[in-house]
Write a protein that holds these residues in place. Structure first.
Motif, PDB file in Angstrom:
ATOM      1  N   LEU A  93       0.824  -1.218   0.000  1.00 18.29           N
ATOM      2  CA  LEU A  93       0.000   0.000   0.000  1.00 18.29           C
ATOM      3  C   LEU A  93       0.857   1.266   0.000  1.00 18.29           C
ATOM      4  O   LEU A  93       0.457   2.279  -0.557  1.00 18.29           O
ATOM      5  N   ARG A  94       2.005   1.224   0.610  1.00 16.34           N
ATOM      6  CA  ARG A  94       2.903   2.391   0.589  1.00 16.34           C
ATOM      7  C   ARG A  94       3.465   2.633  -0.806  1.00 16.34           C
ATOM      8  O   ARG A  94       3.728   3.764  -1.190  1.00 16.34           O
ATOM      9  N   LYS A  95       3.665   1.553  -1.561  1.00 13.03           N
ATOM     10  CA  LYS A  95       4.257   1.669  -2.895  1.00 13.03           C
ATOM     11  C   LYS A  95       3.218   1.899  -3.988  1.00 13.03           C
ATOM     12  O   LYS A  95       3.576   2.367  -5.070  1.00 13.03           O
TER      13      LYS A  95
ATOM     14  N   ILE B 178      -4.949   6.691  -2.843  1.00 13.33           N
ATOM     15  CA  ILE B 178      -5.011   6.267  -1.446  1.00 13.33           C
ATOM     16  C   ILE B 178      -3.648   6.476  -0.796  1.00 13.33           C
ATOM     17  O   ILE B 178      -2.636   6.594  -1.479  1.00 13.33           O
ATOM     18  N   ALA B 179      -3.643   6.504   0.524  1.00 10.70           N
ATOM     19  CA  ALA B 179      -2.377   6.595   1.254  1.00 10.70           C
ATOM     20  C   ALA B 179      -2.575   6.106   2.679  1.00 10.70           C
ATOM     21  O   ALA B 179      -3.679   6.210   3.238  1.00 10.70           O
ATOM     22  N   LEU B 180      -1.508   5.587   3.245  1.00 15.14           N
ATOM     23  CA  LEU B 180      -1.488   5.241   4.662  1.00 15.14           C
ATOM     24  C   LEU B 180      -0.981   6.464   5.420  1.00 15.14           C
ATOM     25  O   LEU B 180       0.143   6.929   5.183  1.00 15.14           O
ATOM     26  N   VAL B 181      -1.819   6.995   6.295  1.00 13.53           N
ATOM     27  CA  VAL B 181      -1.475   8.158   7.100  1.00 13.53           C
ATOM     28  C   VAL B 181      -1.489   7.711   8.564  1.00 13.53           C
ATOM     29  O   VAL B 181      -2.545   7.368   9.093  1.00 13.53           O
TER      30      VAL B 181
ATOM     31  N   VAL C  52      -6.506  -2.394  -5.151  1.00 15.58           N
ATOM     32  CA  VAL C  52      -5.231  -1.690  -5.284  1.00 15.58           C
ATOM     33  C   VAL C  52      -4.349  -2.530  -6.212  1.00 15.58           C
ATOM     34  O   VAL C  52      -4.231  -3.738  -6.017  1.00 15.58           O
ATOM     35  N   PHE C  53      -3.733  -1.875  -7.204  1.00 11.16           N
ATOM     36  CA  PHE C  53      -3.031  -2.650  -8.215  1.00 11.16           C
ATOM     37  C   PHE C  53      -1.690  -2.028  -8.569  1.00 11.16           C
ATOM     38  O   PHE C  53      -1.429  -0.861  -8.288  1.00 11.16           O
TER      39      PHE C  53
ATOM     40  N   VAL D  24       1.349  12.966   2.391  1.00 13.59           N
ATOM     41  CA  VAL D  24       1.791  11.580   2.178  1.00 13.59           C
ATOM     42  C   VAL D  24       1.656  11.210   0.707  1.00 13.59           C
ATOM     43  O   VAL D  24       2.582  10.658   0.107  1.00 13.59           O
ATOM     44  N   MET D  25       0.510  11.512   0.103  1.00 11.01           N
ATOM     45  CA  MET D  25       0.281  11.138  -1.290  1.00 11.01           C
ATOM     46  C   MET D  25       1.306  11.773  -2.224  1.00 11.01           C
ATOM     47  O   MET D  25       1.729  11.153  -3.200  1.00 11.01           O
TER      48      MET D  25
END
Length: 143
Positions: A12-14, A36-39, A67-68, A99-100
């Protein structure tokens, strides 16, 4: 609520592009492309008060993210969405877009321009921006 594995977090970070799938009143799946982003460990995306998907989520908060990657790796995230809005939404949007955009400080990009934080917050208010927070229920795929 399910905790993401280290492999899922890394994926998810990548990979910050997803199809956000909500359901209309007739039960038909409706996809939309989102960022999307992990915050701080929370999975977020941006929306607006007047988006159709926001209305769908107010009626039924269940949502699946697909997510792809370019190499056919993928992750499905079944979730329940909380809509983060109100006075804190502009600041949450700043956190999300930092983050994005991988910009911990300085101006933020917005539709071809650069905005300082104050102008960015004002634009978020003007657009009725909010944040979708995905409460992860189940994940599967090939991340």
């Amino acid at each position: 609520m399910k905790e993401l594995s280290a492999q899922e977090v890394d994926f998810l970070r990548k990979h910050r592009t997803a199809a956000m799938i909500t359901v209309d009143p007739a039960g038909v799946a409706k996809p939309a492309r989102v960022g999307i982003a992990l915050v701080d460990g929370r999975l977020w995306s941006s929306g607006t008060q007047d988006r159709v998907r926001t209305r769908r989520l107010r009626r039924d908060p269940r949502c699946t993210l697909f997510v792809f990657s370019e190499s056919f790796r993928w992750l499905a995230v079944e979730s329940t969405v909380s809509i983060l809005e109100g006075p804190q939404a502009p600041e949450l949007s700043v956190q999300l877009f930092r983050v994005m955009q991988n910009r911990p400080s300085g101006p933020l990009s917005w539709f071809g321009g650069e905005l300082d934080e104050a102008a960015f917050r004002a634009r978020m208010v003007e657009e009725g921006r909010l944040v979708y927070e995905f409460g992860v229920e189940r994940t599967y795929g090939a991340p």
